[in-house]
Design an enzyme around this catalytic site. Structure first.
Site, PDB file in Angstrom:
ATOM      1  N   ARG A   1      37.863 103.443  34.026  1.00  0.00           N
ATOM      2  CA  ARG A   1      36.910 102.339  33.980  1.00  0.00           C
ATOM      3  C   ARG A   1      36.595 101.918  35.407  1.00  0.00           C
ATOM      4  O   ARG A   1      37.196 102.416  36.347  1.00  0.00           O
ATOM      5  CB  ARG A   1      37.387 101.169  33.095  1.00  0.00           C
ATOM      6  CG  ARG A   1      38.843 100.880  33.007  1.00  0.00           C
ATOM      7  CD  ARG A   1      39.477 100.337  34.235  1.00  0.00           C
ATOM      8  NE  ARG A   1      38.710  99.271  34.863  1.00  0.00           N
ATOM      9  CZ  ARG A   1      38.756  98.961  36.145  1.00  0.00           C
ATOM     10  NH1 ARG A   1      39.565  99.646  36.977  1.00  0.00           N
ATOM     11  NH2 ARG A   1      38.049  97.984  36.671  1.00  0.00           N
ATOM     12  N   GLY A   2      35.625 100.996  35.536  1.00  0.00           N
ATOM     13  CA  GLY A   2      35.156 100.632  36.871  1.00  0.00           C
ATOM     14  C   GLY A   2      33.918 101.477  37.168  1.00  0.00           C
ATOM     15  O   GLY A   2      33.944 102.702  36.993  1.00  0.00           O
ATOM     16  N   ALA A   3      32.851 100.802  37.632  1.00  0.00           N
ATOM     17  CA  ALA A   3      31.551 101.474  37.695  1.00  0.00           C
ATOM     18  C   ALA A   3      31.539 102.802  38.470  1.00  0.00           C
ATOM     19  O   ALA A   3      31.108 103.831  37.926  1.00  0.00           O
ATOM     20  CB  ALA A   3      30.519 100.495  38.253  1.00  0.00           C
TER      21      ALA A   3
ATOM     22  N   ASP B   1      28.868  96.030  38.559  1.00  0.00           N
ATOM     23  CA  ASP B   1      28.537  97.127  37.634  1.00  0.00           C
ATOM     24  C   ASP B   1      27.068  97.510  37.704  1.00  0.00           C
ATOM     25  O   ASP B   1      26.686  98.630  37.401  1.00  0.00           O
ATOM     26  CB  ASP B   1      28.924  96.748  36.208  1.00  0.00           C
ATOM     27  CG  ASP B   1      30.427  96.704  36.083  1.00  0.00           C
ATOM     28  OD1 ASP B   1      31.019  95.664  36.397  1.00  0.00           O
ATOM     29  OD2 ASP B   1      31.007  97.753  35.740  1.00  0.00           O
TER      30      ASP B   1
ATOM     31  N   ASN C   1      28.775  91.852  36.641  1.00  0.00           N
ATOM     32  CA  ASN C   1      30.154  92.262  36.907  1.00  0.00           C
ATOM     33  C   ASN C   1      31.015  91.724  35.763  1.00  0.00           C
ATOM     34  O   ASN C   1      30.515  91.058  34.840  1.00  0.00           O
ATOM     35  CB  ASN C   1      30.628  91.744  38.273  1.00  0.00           C
ATOM     36  CG  ASN C   1      31.954  92.363  38.694  1.00  0.00           C
ATOM     37  OD1 ASN C   1      32.135  93.581  38.596  1.00  0.00           O
ATOM     38  ND2 ASN C   1      32.897  91.559  39.150  1.00  0.00           N
ATOM     39  N   LYS C   2      32.280  91.991  35.820  1.00  0.00           N
ATOM     40  CA  LYS C   2      33.212  91.612  34.758  1.00  0.00           C
ATOM     41  C   LYS C   2      33.036  90.165  34.321  1.00  0.00           C
ATOM     42  O   LYS C   2      32.868  89.277  35.161  1.00  0.00           O
ATOM     43  CB  LYS C   2      34.646  91.863  35.257  1.00  0.00           C
ATOM     44  CG  LYS C   2      35.754  91.521  34.293  1.00  0.00           C
ATOM     45  CD  LYS C   2      35.593  92.191  32.942  1.00  0.00           C
ATOM     46  CE  LYS C   2      35.428  93.680  33.032  1.00  0.00           C
ATOM     47  NZ  LYS C   2      34.928  94.293  31.774  1.00  0.00           N
TER      48      LYS C   2
ATOM     49  N   GLN D   1      42.319  93.447  33.590  1.00  0.00           N
ATOM     50  CA  GLN D   1      42.230  94.400  34.714  1.00  0.00           C
ATOM     51  C   GLN D   1      42.853  93.812  35.983  1.00  0.00           C
ATOM     52  O   GLN D   1      43.360  94.550  36.832  1.00  0.00           O
ATOM     53  CB  GLN D   1      40.760  94.754  35.001  1.00  0.00           C
ATOM     54  CG  GLN D   1      40.104  95.647  33.969  1.00  0.00           C
ATOM     55  CD  GLN D   1      39.364  94.843  32.920  1.00  0.00           C
ATOM     56  OE1 GLN D   1      39.715  93.703  32.627  1.00  0.00           O
ATOM     57  NE2 GLN D   1      38.350  95.435  32.323  1.00  0.00           N
TER      58      GLN D   1
ATOM     59  N   ARG E   1      29.145 103.829  27.713  1.00  0.00           N
ATOM     60  CA  ARG E   1      29.150 102.397  28.065  1.00  0.00           C
ATOM     61  C   ARG E   1      27.800 102.054  28.708  1.00  0.00           C
ATOM     62  O   ARG E   1      27.319 102.809  29.558  1.00  0.00           O
ATOM     63  CB  ARG E   1      30.316 102.069  29.028  1.00  0.00           C
ATOM     64  CG  ARG E   1      31.685 102.306  28.391  1.00  0.00           C
ATOM     65  CD  ARG E   1      32.805 101.777  29.279  1.00  0.00           C
ATOM     66  NE  ARG E   1      32.852 100.319  29.284  1.00  0.00           N
ATOM     67  CZ  ARG E   1      33.575  99.601  30.145  1.00  0.00           C
ATOM     68  NH1 ARG E   1      34.289 100.206  31.084  1.00  0.00           N
ATOM     69  NH2 ARG E   1      33.580  98.285  30.077  1.00  0.00           N
TER      70      ARG E   1
HETATM   71  O1  MRU Z   1      35.113  96.992  32.022  1.00  0.00           O
HETATM   72  P1  MRU Z   1      35.479  97.573  33.350  1.00  0.00           P
HETATM   73  O2  MRU Z   1      36.937  97.510  33.640  1.00  0.00           O
HETATM   74  O3  MRU Z   1      34.897  98.959  33.539  1.00  0.00           O
HETATM   75  O4  MRU Z   1      34.749  96.610  34.388  1.00  0.00           O
HETATM   76  C1  MRU Z   1      34.937  96.837  35.754  1.00  0.00           C
HETATM   77  C2  MRU Z   1      34.282  95.823  36.602  1.00  0.00           C
HETATM   78  O5  MRU Z   1      33.638  94.898  36.140  1.00  0.00           O
HETATM   79  C3  MRU Z   1      34.369  96.059  38.092  1.00  0.00           C
HETATM   80  O6  MRU Z   1      34.411  94.844  38.780  1.00  0.00           O
HETATM   81  C4  MRU Z   1      33.127  96.845  38.544  1.00  0.00           C
HETATM   82  O7  MRU Z   1      32.972  97.998  37.764  1.00  0.00           O
HETATM   83  C5  MRU Z   1      33.196  97.224  39.966  1.00  0.00           C
HETATM   84  S1  MRU Z   1      34.386  98.464  40.236  1.00  0.00           S
HETATM   85  C6  MRU Z   1      34.332  98.992  41.831  1.00  0.00           C
END
Ligand code: MRU
Length: 345
Positions: free
Chosen positions: A45-47, A236, A246-247, A195, A88
């Site tokens: 996970r994470g963009a 994201d 973002n999250k 996270q 996603r």
């Molecule tokens: O749902 P996730 O864990 O994929 O969400 C991740 C985030 O929101 C991060 O802050 C974002 O992807 C940036 S990661 C460098």
């Protein structure tokens, strides 16, 4: 460096992020369906990490294709991209990676099938290398913005685990610490998927960076007490006007930072900037299962049948964003111009 994901002869290998911090387990996805599943279930996970995983998943699918003709390979390729693209919706890096693989595939038309397969694998591996380089560059651009000593708050995980390595927001922190700055990290636990507590705290502690974990509802109190001097988060998707998805919970932190006069920085690669999306209202927000809210570590913590909202992301309006740190430099308001200049559009 933490090996978030890597290309191996057997398939794409991931550290299973659903098992951290108590178990460090690696899984190898042997088909593109397994890679798609790993993205959906948040093993990865994470963009930026999702983007690189998508590229590798496509390369893996093409490698296993039994196509004998260019037409058959094109049909397989399109199907693989469709499966990966349906995992996603919010992180634009996924779609950026698919488009990059599509452009590579198009440039190889007329070449022998085996050559196309090898070239697509190389392209995915290049994405991996380039992502780490981008994070290092982001680190350099961002580190100078932070105070020489003080508290920095982050939300979610924008670290090595969210990228091919080093991290975006945590890359900035790492670079600042490497340059001698004495930072103390405050980490929002980041309900409901945690996270922050499971991943960011784990990463920072591995690097011996002083870290304090707080629950999300403590951020305002910490700011009021003067413990936070800056906020750095990832993204994201960043719309053309600088609105930042973002999250979930990031928006709350940004508003709190403004109230307390604390700079709010977003660190993200250019692949996260989506000039085709005019503003944040057009960013698709993923809704996840209600069980993530009603249950904690498998234990029910809410009454049966209660109504639940579980948007995985929120949008922070550009007016709360002090600066956007990219590998090509730092964008400042007005973002429509500064982002366009950095993207080179
Ligand atoms: O749902 P996730 O864990 O994929 O969400 C991740 C985030 O929101 C991060 O802050 C974002 O992807 C940036 S990661 C460098």
């Amino acid at each position: 460096m933490i090996k978030t994901l890597e290309w191996t002869d057997d398939g794409v290998r991931f550290i299973d992020q659903t098992k951290l911090p108590t178990e460090e387990i690696y899984v190898t996805c042997k088909t593109y369906y397994e890679v798609a599943d790993a993205i959906k279930t948040m093993i990865v996970r994470g963009a930026p990490a999702i983007g690189v995983a998508a590229g590798m998943g496509i390369a893996l699918g093409v490698r296993h294709s039994k196509a004998q003709t260019a037409d058959e390979l094109r049909r397989d390729f399109d199907h693989i991209c469709q499966v990966i693209g349906a995992t996603r919706p919010t992180a634009v890096n996924l779609f950026w990676a698919i488009r990059r693989m599509q452009e590579k595939f198009a440039s190889l038309q007329g070449q022998p099938i085996d050559h196309i397969k090898l070239e697509l694998i190389s392209e995915a591996q290049r994405m991996h290398v380039e992502d780490i380089a981008a994070n290092k560059a982001m680190g350099k651009h961002g580190a100078v913005l932070l105070p020489s000593a003080g508290g920095v708050l982050t939300h979610c995980n924008a670290g090595a685990l969210a990228t091919a390595g080093y991290g975006t927001a945590l890359g900035v922190i790492r670079a600042a610490v490497e340059s001698g700055k004495k930072l103390h990290m405050f980490v929002d636990e980041t309900r409901p998927f945690l996270q922050g507590s499971r991943l960011t705290a784990w990463e920072l502690m591995k690097d011996n960076i002083p870290t304090t974990l707080i629950s999300d509802n403590m951020a305002g109190a910490m700011m009021r007490q003067g413990k936070i001097n800056a906020v750095v988060v990832g993204a994201d998707r960043i719309a053309a006007n600088g609105d930042v998805a973002n999250k979930i919970g990031t928006y709350t932190v940004a508003v709190l930072a403004r109230e307390h006069g604390i700079p709010f920085y977003v660190a993200a690669p250019i692949s996260t900037v989506d000039l085709a999306t005019a503003d944040g209202s057009q960013i698709p927000i993923e809704q996840r299962a209600s069980a993530e809210v009603t249950h904690l570590a498998g234990k029910q913590i809410a009454p049966d049948g209660v109504g639940v909202e579980n948007p995985a992301f929120d949008v922070t309006p550009n007016k709360y964003v002090t600066a956007i740190i990219t590998e090509r430099g730092v964008a400042r308001p007005p973002y429509r111009e500064s982002l366009r200049a950095l993207v080179g559009a």
